[in-house]
Design a protein around this motif. Structure first.
Motif, short mmCIF file in Angstrom:
data_model
loop_
_atom_site.label_atom_id
_atom_site.label_comp_id
_atom_site.label_asym_id
_atom_site.label_seq_id
_atom_site.Cartn_x
_atom_site.Cartn_y
_atom_site.Cartn_z
N GLU B 44 -6.96 7.40 2.54
CA GLU B 44 -7.21 7.55 1.10
C GLU B 44 -6.98 8.96 0.59
OE1 GLU B 44 -10.88 5.96 -0.23
OE2 GLU B 44 -10.48 3.97 0.57
N GLY B 45 -7.20 9.94 1.48
CA GLY B 45 -7.08 11.33 1.05
C GLY B 45 -5.64 11.77 0.81
N THR B 46 -4.69 11.01 1.35
CA THR B 46 -3.28 11.41 1.26
C THR B 46 -2.82 11.67 -0.16
OG1 THR B 46 -3.02 9.81 3.02
CG2 THR B 46 -1.03 10.85 2.23
N ILE B 47 -3.46 10.99 -1.14
CA ILE B 47 -2.99 11.14 -2.52
C ILE B 47 -3.27 12.53 -3.08
CG2 ILE B 47 -3.13 8.70 -3.11
CD1 ILE B 47 -5.85 9.39 -4.47
N TYR B 48 -4.30 13.24 -2.57
CA TYR B 48 -4.67 14.50 -3.22
C TYR B 48 -3.64 15.62 -3.07
CZ TYR B 48 -8.81 12.16 -4.73
OH TYR B 48 -9.63 11.27 -5.35
N PRO B 49 -3.07 15.82 -1.87
CA PRO B 49 -1.97 16.80 -1.82
C PRO B 49 -0.81 16.39 -2.73
CG PRO B 49 -2.71 16.26 0.39
CD PRO B 49 -3.41 15.33 -0.54
N VAL B 50 -0.55 15.08 -2.79
CA VAL B 50 0.54 14.58 -3.64
C VAL B 50 0.25 14.88 -5.12
CG1 VAL B 50 1.79 12.53 -4.40
CG2 VAL B 50 1.15 12.76 -2.00
N LEU B 51 -1.00 14.59 -5.53
CA LEU B 51 -1.37 14.83 -6.93
C LEU B 51 -1.28 16.31 -7.29
CD1 LEU B 51 -4.44 12.42 -7.29
CD2 LEU B 51 -2.25 12.22 -8.48
N LEU B 52 -1.71 17.18 -6.35
CA LEU B 52 -1.62 18.62 -6.60
C LEU B 52 -0.17 19.05 -6.79
CD1 LEU B 52 -4.16 20.11 -4.01
CD2 LEU B 52 -4.33 20.25 -6.49
N ARG B 53 0.69 18.52 -5.90
CA ARG B 53 2.11 18.88 -5.94
C ARG B 53 2.74 18.41 -7.24
NH1 ARG B 53 3.30 17.31 -0.82
NH2 ARG B 53 3.90 15.23 -1.45
N LEU B 54 2.44 17.16 -7.61
CA LEU B 54 3.04 16.60 -8.83
C LEU B 54 2.57 17.35 -10.08
CD1 LEU B 54 2.87 12.76 -8.11
CD2 LEU B 54 4.92 14.19 -8.21
N GLN B 55 1.30 17.77 -10.06
CA GLN B 55 0.79 18.53 -11.21
C GLN B 55 1.46 19.89 -11.30
OE1 GLN B 55 -3.53 18.07 -12.74
NE2 GLN B 55 -3.65 17.85 -10.53
N LYS B 56 1.65 20.52 -10.13
CA LYS B 56 2.28 21.83 -10.08
C LYS B 56 3.70 21.76 -10.63
CE LYS B 56 2.31 24.36 -6.02
NZ LYS B 56 1.70 25.09 -4.98
N ASN B 57 4.39 20.65 -10.30
CA ASN B 57 5.78 20.49 -10.78
C ASN B 57 5.85 19.96 -12.20
OD1 ASN B 57 6.43 21.25 -8.22
ND2 ASN B 57 6.83 19.17 -7.49
N GLY B 58 4.69 19.70 -12.82
CA GLY B 58 4.68 19.21 -14.19
C GLY B 58 5.05 17.75 -14.34
N CYS B 59 5.03 16.99 -13.27
CA CYS B 59 5.38 15.57 -13.35
C CYS B 59 4.22 14.72 -13.88
CB CYS B 59 5.81 15.03 -11.99
SG CYS B 59 7.38 15.71 -11.44
N ILE B 60 3.00 15.15 -13.58
CA ILE B 60 1.84 14.45 -14.13
C ILE B 60 0.89 15.49 -14.74
CG2 ILE B 60 1.91 12.49 -12.53
CD1 ILE B 60 -0.31 13.89 -10.94
N ARG B 61 -0.01 15.00 -15.62
CA ARG B 61 -1.06 15.89 -16.12
C ARG B 61 -2.37 15.12 -16.07
NH1 ARG B 61 -2.39 14.28 -21.19
NH2 ARG B 61 -0.98 12.70 -22.02
N SER B 62 -3.48 15.85 -16.16
CA SER B 62 -4.77 15.17 -16.04
C SER B 62 -5.63 15.43 -17.27
CB SER B 62 -5.50 15.66 -14.80
OG SER B 62 -5.81 17.03 -14.94
N GLU B 63 -6.58 14.54 -17.47
CA GLU B 63 -7.47 14.65 -18.62
C GLU B 63 -8.79 13.98 -18.26
OE1 GLU B 63 -7.11 12.71 -22.85
OE2 GLU B 63 -5.32 13.94 -22.49
#
Lengths: 231, 110
Positions: B44-63
């Motif tokens: 389950e934890g695998t998504i967190y490095p992915v989410l960090l990377r995607l946010q850094k690249n501007g592909c996703i944002r959070s709210e």
């Protein structure tokens, strides 16, 4: 719009909702992340909160923390650290200054107190050598800096393990580290010659200098926490 | 690491973006959706490095938003850059899979 400070506070409260086993693993993870000084504080606190939220929901669904951290939690933590941004220098600098001022301020208070009380019992020198004092302060600051780095390394070596013997070894090492640095500082006060001008400072002047340093420390700390507001 | 999770590592970013594109989700929800999509051996934890990377690249944002179950959750959204990136990866993926499928199937027949 939460600051790093608010996140830490919220984390402290929410963490209590974890079961004993999950809490143990999560807290090892938390200490591992917080003792990594190169990563940005705000971003890592945010991540710690996200993962805590995740764990709490998983716990409600009857899963334990290993389903999140996997079988190698330390490697997982390293992977996250590699993905987090580095702390910006403009945040690190005021933080370090604030800590240094605080340390020097407290040092002045204690020294002033010594100057006030000790003459009633023993004879102490009336003046200090400026060069010698500045030299000693530099050595103490350097020792503190390396002490913190080594101490964090020791703490990290005790995480993600149930090995009691190893933990006891680490305690011994930490004790030796503390005693050793104290001995080194004592050695320097002994061998460092007096140089530079001699100054005579009244006890109350130490208190005033100490007070100014602590106020400056609080002030730089405050500026720091305000610039840290992200989002 | 199993063969499947090794193969997945490269395209996990795209899988996460595909889920987020469909509907804004929060962390735990996202991990469940990945598992239900037939990828249960990802921890389950695998998504967190992915989410960090995607946010850094501007592909996703959070709210931060209120979730149906009550507490505030951090929801992830796909950005425009993310949509373009997802499109690009999907195209590449179908090119690769077509070729690989052909190769592997041919191997079976011979």
């Amino acid at each position: 719009m939460r600051s790093a400070k608010q996140l830490i506070h919220e984390n402290n409260e929410k963490r209590e909702l974890l079961t004993a086993e999950n809490k143990q693993l999560y807290e090892d993870f938390l200490i591992y992340m917080r003792t990594e000084l190169r990563i940005a504080e705000y971003e890592s606190e945010e991540l710690l909160m996200d993962i805590l939220d995740h764990l709490l929901e998983a716990q409600e669904n009857g899963k334990d923390a290993t389903t999140l951290f996997g079988s190698k939690p330390k490697e997982y933590a390293e992977e996250l650290i590699a993905s987090l941004p580095e702390e910006k220098k403009r945040y690190v600098f005021p933080f370090v200054i604030s800590q240094v001022f605080n340390l020097l301020g407290l040092f002045c208070f204690i020294y002033g107190l010594g100057q006030l009380i000790l003459p009633y019992f023993i004879e102490i020198p009336q003046s200090i050598s400026l060069g010698n004092s500045i030299g000693l302060i530099m050595i103490i600051l350097a020792m503190t800096y390396f002490g913190i780095i080594v101490f964090f390394k020791l703490i990290r070596s005790t995480l993600f393990t149930q090995n009691k013997k190893q933990t006891r070894h680490t305690m011994w090492k930490a004790g030796l580290l503390g005693g050793g640095s104290f001995a080194i500082i004592m050695l320097f006060t002994w061998i460092l010659p007096d140089f530079g001008p001699e100054v005579k400072v009244e006890w109350w002047l130490y208190f005033i200098i100490g007070f100014i340093l602590v106020v400056l420390s609080k002030f730089t700390g405050l500026v720091n926490s305000q610039t840290r507001f992200v989002n | 690491m199993s063969i499947r999770s090794q193969l997945l590592k490269g395209v996990l970013d795209a899988c996460v973006m595909a889920i987020v594109k469909n509907q804004a989700v929060y962390g735990y929800e996202l991990s469940q959706k990945l598992q239900h999509a037939g990828l249960p051996d990802i921890s389950e934890g695998t998504i967190y490095p992915v989410l960090l990377r995607l946010q850094k690249n501007g592909c996703i944002r959070s709210e931060m938003k209120k979730s149906p179950s009550g507490p505030n959750r951090k929801y992830y959204f796909l950005t425009e850059e993310g949509e373009e990136e997802l499109e690009r990866i999907s195209n590449e993926w179908s090119l690769i899979t077509n070729s690989v499928n052909n190769l592997l199937n041919r191997g079976e027949k011979e």
